[in-house]
Scaffold this active site. Sequence first.
Site, mmCIF file in Angstrom:
data_model
loop_
_atom_site.group_PDB
_atom_site.id
_atom_site.type_symbol
_atom_site.label_atom_id
_atom_site.label_comp_id
_atom_site.label_asym_id
_atom_site.label_seq_id
_atom_site.Cartn_x
_atom_site.Cartn_y
_atom_site.Cartn_z
ATOM 1 C CG HIS A 4 -1.599 1.352 1.391
ATOM 2 N ND1 HIS A 4 -2.677 1.756 0.624
ATOM 3 C CD2 HIS A 4 -1.293 2.400 2.195
ATOM 4 C CE1 HIS A 4 -3.008 2.996 0.965
ATOM 5 N NE2 HIS A 4 -2.194 3.413 1.921
ATOM 6 C CB SER B 284 -2.655 -0.125 -2.823
ATOM 7 O OG SER B 284 -3.524 0.426 -1.847
ATOM 8 C CD GLU C 23 -4.487 6.578 2.265
ATOM 9 O OE1 GLU C 23 -4.517 5.724 1.366
ATOM 10 O OE2 GLU C 23 -3.540 6.668 3.081
ATOM 11 C CG HIS D 275 0.681 6.592 0.049
ATOM 12 N ND1 HIS D 275 -0.195 7.661 0.127
ATOM 13 C CD2 HIS D 275 0.163 5.635 0.855
ATOM 14 C CE1 HIS D 275 -1.192 7.348 0.947
ATOM 15 N NE2 HIS D 275 -1.007 6.121 1.407
HETATM 16 CO CO CO Z 1 -2.197 5.254 2.861
#
Ligand code: CO
Length: 270
Positions: free
Chosen positions: A125, A190, A171, A130
């Site tokens: 993730h 993700s 997010e 990111h």
């Molecule tokens: Co995150």
Amino acid sequence: MPAEVKLSTDPDDFIVKPDWNAYTETEHATWRTLFQRQAALLPGRACREFLDGLETLGVAADGIPDFERLSDVLEGETGWRIIAVEGLVPDDVFFHYLANRRFPVTWWIRKPEQMDYLQEPDAFHDIYGHVPMLANPVFGDYMEAYGKGGLKALGLNALNYLARLYWYTVEFGLIDTAEGMRIYGAGIVSSKGESIHCLDDPKPNRLGFDLLRIMQTNYRIDDYQESYFVIDSFDQLFAATAPDFTPYYDELRRRPMLKPGDVLDGDKRF
Ligand code: CO
Ligand code: PHE
């Protein structure tokens, strides 16, 4: 950084030095499976900036990247570096890292039986989701500004508002592009299931970006989002969040809180 902010803990205390050679073949295989699933799904769904970031940084299918090497490449692009941590860190420490263009990355990767669902961030993730966006100059600047804003929000007791902005942009953000609606949120790119749900499922609301409206809106952490907020561009996101939020927080304290699935008359619907 505001001088009045005194960190609860030494931020260096959370930094770990994972030995890349200690990752097992099973762990690299988990990365490969997750990577390949998303690679099959994301062209035409993820925004160009995200896909470009993966490529520029050389984040690839072969296995969990070496953190130091990845960090060096990223630094060459936008000055951001990644630091390895054990997991979530205190809010003030997290904001301090971001304000200094350091992104904390969880070093461990999920178990094979957790491919589809995880409660906390893991290396897939954090790195896959990111880090590619941090190679984008405008998004990188937004993340630094967010960190500085976080330290300020702590002093103003406004963290609940600011956390929602992170949730609905960093997010779970969507972006409206000339080619169509695209994903930029790390929590979506993700996740195999949410990459499909957020664009293809008719159920969730896709609403135009509205800063105060977002900061009024609760979110769910236990299921796919009921609402996504759509920006027109990263420049729009950066510009909208540039003003001092202090008066916004005062205004928000007077406004009612909204549930994740609420739709208002003034909402722009996509
Ligand atoms: Co995150
Ligand atoms: N401009 C915001 C403030 O004054 C800081 C911020 C920037 C917050 C970008 C979020 C994102 O608090």
